[in-house]
Design a protein around this motif. Sequence first.
Motif, short mmCIF file in Angstrom:
data_model
loop_
_atom_site.label_atom_id
_atom_site.label_comp_id
_atom_site.label_asym_id
_atom_site.label_seq_id
_atom_site.Cartn_x
_atom_site.Cartn_y
_atom_site.Cartn_z
N UNK A 84 0.72 -0.96 -0.02
CA UNK A 84 0.00 -0.05 -0.02
C UNK A 84 0.88 1.31 -0.01
N UNK A 85 0.33 2.42 -0.62
CA UNK A 85 1.01 3.57 -0.64
C UNK A 85 1.15 4.06 0.98
N UNK A 86 2.34 4.68 1.14
CA UNK A 86 2.69 5.31 2.67
C UNK A 86 2.27 6.56 2.61
N UNK A 87 2.33 7.21 3.74
CA UNK A 87 1.89 8.58 3.89
C UNK A 87 2.85 9.52 3.17
N UNK A 88 4.32 9.07 3.23
CA UNK A 88 5.22 10.16 2.77
C UNK A 88 4.72 9.91 0.98
N UNK A 89 4.60 8.64 0.44
CA UNK A 89 4.52 8.82 -0.99
C UNK A 89 2.86 9.50 -1.12
N UNK A 110 1.41 14.84 -14.61
CA UNK A 110 0.60 14.03 -15.11
C UNK A 110 0.66 12.87 -14.10
N UNK A 111 -0.40 11.97 -14.10
CA UNK A 111 -0.27 10.67 -13.33
C UNK A 111 0.63 9.78 -13.71
N UNK A 112 0.87 9.71 -14.86
CA UNK A 112 2.03 8.73 -15.30
C UNK A 112 3.28 8.90 -14.85
N UNK A 113 3.55 10.58 -14.99
CA UNK A 113 4.81 10.93 -14.64
C UNK A 113 4.97 10.67 -12.88
N UNK A 114 3.73 11.02 -12.03
CA UNK A 114 3.71 11.00 -10.67
C UNK A 114 4.17 9.44 -10.42
N UNK A 115 3.56 8.43 -11.06
CA UNK A 115 3.90 7.10 -10.80
C UNK A 115 5.32 6.70 -11.08
N UNK A 116 5.67 7.20 -11.90
CA UNK A 116 7.17 6.78 -12.50
C UNK A 116 8.25 7.40 -11.22
N UNK A 117 7.69 8.73 -10.98
CA UNK A 117 8.77 9.13 -9.66
C UNK A 117 8.46 8.62 -8.42
N UNK A 118 7.47 8.14 -8.02
CA UNK A 118 7.27 7.39 -6.69
C UNK A 118 7.49 6.02 -6.77
N UNK A 119 7.66 5.43 -7.87
CA UNK A 119 7.94 4.04 -8.10
C UNK A 119 6.79 3.18 -7.88
N UNK A 120 5.69 3.41 -8.54
CA UNK A 120 4.28 2.54 -8.46
C UNK A 120 3.86 2.49 -9.75
N UNK A 121 2.81 1.68 -10.04
CA UNK A 121 2.28 1.66 -11.34
C UNK A 121 1.12 2.85 -11.57
#
Length: 137
Positions: free
Chosen positions: A6-11, A24-35
Motif C-alpha cells: 500500500x501507499x505510504x503517507x510519505x508517498x 500527469x498521473x503517469x509521471x507521478x507514478x514513475x517518480x514514486x515508483x508505483x504503477x
Amino acid sequence: MRSYRQLTTEQRYHMYGLKKAGYKQAAIALEIGVHKSTVSREFRRNKGQRGWRPKQAQQMRDARRRGSAIGKQFARQDWNIVERLIRQDMSPEQVAARLKLEETLSISHETIYMHIYADKRADVVKKRVLAIGREIR
C-alpha cells in the motif's frame, strides 16, 4: 511478479506535491515508483468534496482498514449459533466441524478463537473455551 504494498503517507504527500506542480498521473507514478493505475485508483478512491488531499486519503485508508476486521463477514445470528454450541461444552474445532458437516456455516476454528478473544462480552464463552484446555495467546 512484484508483491503488492500500500501507499505510504510519505508517498501520498509526494504525490500531492507533484500533482500541484502539474505532473500527469503517469509521471507521478514513475517518480514514486508505483504503477500508473495505483496513482489513478488513489486519486479516484480517496477524494473528498475538495478533491484529493494526502491527509484525507490516509484517513480514508485507515477507516477502510479498521472496517475490515476479522469476522465482520459473519452476522450476529451466526455468532449466536457458534456461542450456543460452545456453551454446550464444544471446542471451537468441534463447532467448526459440526457446522461444516451440517452445512449451516463455513467458519474456521481460528476465526472462532479470534472472535472469542476480541469479544468483550464473551467472558462466559471465553471461560468455557479455556476450561476445555485452550490457553490465551
